[in-house]
Design an enzyme around this catalytic site. Structure first.
Site, PDB file in Angstrom:
ATOM      1  N   HIS A  16       0.837  -1.199   0.000  1.00  0.00           N
ATOM      2  CA  HIS A  16       0.000   0.000   0.000  1.00  0.00           C
ATOM      3  C   HIS A  16       0.875   1.254   0.000  1.00  0.00           C
ATOM      4  O   HIS A  16       2.085   1.198   0.125  1.00  0.00           O
ATOM      5  CB  HIS A  16      -0.991   0.004   1.182  1.00  0.00           C
ATOM      6  CG  HIS A  16      -0.428   0.397   2.512  1.00  0.00           C
ATOM      7  ND1 HIS A  16      -1.209   0.718   3.595  1.00  0.00           N
ATOM      8  CD2 HIS A  16       0.854   0.528   2.955  1.00  0.00           C
ATOM      9  CE1 HIS A  16      -0.447   1.025   4.625  1.00  0.00           C
ATOM     10  NE2 HIS A  16       0.799   0.915   4.276  1.00  0.00           N
ATOM     11  N   CYS A  35       4.901   5.195   5.562  1.00  0.00           N
ATOM     12  CA  CYS A  35       3.803   4.580   4.802  1.00  0.00           C
ATOM     13  C   CYS A  35       3.409   5.416   3.588  1.00  0.00           C
ATOM     14  O   CYS A  35       2.575   4.989   2.789  1.00  0.00           O
ATOM     15  CB  CYS A  35       2.597   4.319   5.698  1.00  0.00           C
ATOM     16  SG  CYS A  35       2.734   2.762   6.598  1.00  0.00           S
ATOM     17  N   HIS A  41       5.143  -0.123  -0.451  1.00  0.00           N
ATOM     18  CA  HIS A  41       5.843  -1.004   0.509  1.00  0.00           C
ATOM     19  C   HIS A  41       4.798  -1.979   1.015  1.00  0.00           C
ATOM     20  O   HIS A  41       3.608  -1.829   0.715  1.00  0.00           O
ATOM     21  CB  HIS A  41       6.429  -0.189   1.676  1.00  0.00           C
ATOM     22  CG  HIS A  41       5.370   0.462   2.489  1.00  0.00           C
ATOM     23  ND1 HIS A  41       4.776   1.633   2.114  1.00  0.00           N
ATOM     24  CD2 HIS A  41       4.735   0.073   3.616  1.00  0.00           C
ATOM     25  CE1 HIS A  41       3.835   1.950   2.985  1.00  0.00           C
ATOM     26  NE2 HIS A  41       3.777   1.014   3.909  1.00  0.00           N
ATOM     27  N   HIS A  43       3.130  -4.813   4.136  1.00  0.00           N
ATOM     28  CA  HIS A  43       2.991  -5.224   5.543  1.00  0.00           C
ATOM     29  C   HIS A  43       2.501  -6.668   5.580  1.00  0.00           C
ATOM     30  O   HIS A  43       1.751  -7.095   4.698  1.00  0.00           O
ATOM     31  CB  HIS A  43       1.962  -4.361   6.274  1.00  0.00           C
ATOM     32  CG  HIS A  43       2.359  -2.936   6.422  1.00  0.00           C
ATOM     33  ND1 HIS A  43       3.250  -2.498   7.372  1.00  0.00           N
ATOM     34  CD2 HIS A  43       1.988  -1.827   5.730  1.00  0.00           C
ATOM     35  CE1 HIS A  43       3.398  -1.190   7.266  1.00  0.00           C
ATOM     36  NE2 HIS A  43       2.649  -0.754   6.267  1.00  0.00           N
ATOM     37  N   ASP A  81      -4.766 -10.556  -0.197  1.00  0.00           N
ATOM     38  CA  ASP A  81      -3.462 -11.198  -0.021  1.00  0.00           C
ATOM     39  C   ASP A  81      -2.620 -11.094  -1.292  1.00  0.00           C
ATOM     40  O   ASP A  81      -3.083 -11.437  -2.386  1.00  0.00           O
ATOM     41  CB  ASP A  81      -3.655 -12.665   0.366  1.00  0.00           C
ATOM     42  CG  ASP A  81      -2.356 -13.308   0.807  1.00  0.00           C
ATOM     43  OD1 ASP A  81      -1.508 -12.616   1.419  1.00  0.00           O
ATOM     44  OD2 ASP A  81      -2.181 -14.511   0.542  1.00  0.00           O
ATOM     45  N   HIS A  82      -1.399 -10.598  -1.141  1.00  0.00           N
ATOM     46  CA  HIS A  82      -0.495 -10.365  -2.266  1.00  0.00           C
ATOM     47  C   HIS A  82      -1.089  -9.415  -3.303  1.00  0.00           C
ATOM     48  O   HIS A  82      -0.876  -9.568  -4.515  1.00  0.00           O
ATOM     49  CB  HIS A  82      -0.022 -11.683  -2.889  1.00  0.00           C
ATOM     50  CG  HIS A  82       0.933 -12.416  -1.992  1.00  0.00           C
ATOM     51  ND1 HIS A  82       0.526 -13.082  -0.860  1.00  0.00           N
ATOM     52  CD2 HIS A  82       2.276 -12.519  -2.024  1.00  0.00           C
ATOM     53  CE1 HIS A  82       1.574 -13.587  -0.247  1.00  0.00           C
ATOM     54  NE2 HIS A  82       2.656 -13.248  -0.924  1.00  0.00           N
ATOM     55  N   GLU A 128      -1.252  -4.244  11.928  1.00  0.00           N
ATOM     56  CA  GLU A 128      -0.423  -3.895  10.768  1.00  0.00           C
ATOM     57  C   GLU A 128       1.044  -4.163  11.049  1.00  0.00           C
ATOM     58  O   GLU A 128       1.788  -4.626  10.186  1.00  0.00           O
ATOM     59  CB  GLU A 128      -0.625  -2.423  10.398  1.00  0.00           C
ATOM     60  CG  GLU A 128       0.021  -2.053   9.075  1.00  0.00           C
ATOM     61  CD  GLU A 128      -0.065  -0.561   8.785  1.00  0.00           C
ATOM     62  OE1 GLU A 128      -0.751  -0.193   7.837  1.00  0.00           O
ATOM     63  OE2 GLU A 128       0.555   0.221   9.525  1.00  0.00           O
TER      64      GLU A 128
END
Ligand code: NI
Length: 140
Positions: A16, A35, A41, A43, A81-82, A128
């Site tokens: 994100h 962020c 990047h 998490h 996810d991913h 997170e």
């Protein structure tokens, strides 16, 4: 009837960037820190879904954990996810993908499906990082 609170944990990894389009990179960095890095990047998130319900007297469960896990996988994990939370996730469209907004959006996605099972969504917790998590109880 006795109520229990059942929690299922799932994990997902996503990219994100936290930013507001109309602000400069410097201004975004002041608000969102690391962020807001322009080139994304990631998490490793942990999602805790807590469901409140009656214990079925015959079976002894509040609800079937496999069913709950499948619902979370279908409506949330498979979609995030991913993936890139800014670009890829329909239920986050137009939202800044903070942990707060993620928690609220996950609540909105899951609540109706949990109701269909005869239980009630009680809490969404999204972790997170090791040190930061958000809890949402559906309060407006
Ligand atoms: Ni971040």
């Amino acid at each position: 009837m006795p109520k229990t609170y059942l929690t299922r944990r799932e994990r997902f990894s996503s990219a994100h960037r936290l930013f507001q389009q109309e602000l400069s990179d410097t201004e975004n960095a002041q608000i969102y820190g690391q962020c807001s890095h322009p080139n994304w990047h990631g998490h490793n998130y942990e999602l805790f879904v807590t469901v409140k319900g009656d214990v079925n007297p015959e079976i002894g469960f509040t609800l079937n954990l496999k069913t709950l896990s499948n619902i979370i996988k279908t409506y949330i994990i498979d979609k995030v996810d991913h993936k890139n939370l800014n670009l890829d996730v329909p239920f986050l469209k137009g939202k800044i993908p903070t942990t707060e907004n993620l928690s609220i959006a996950i609540w909105d996605e899951l609540a109706p499906h949990i109701k269909e099972l005869g239980a009630e969504l009680y809490k969404i917790k999204v972790q997170e990082t090791e040190n930061n998590f958000i809890e949402y109880f559906g309060e407006l």
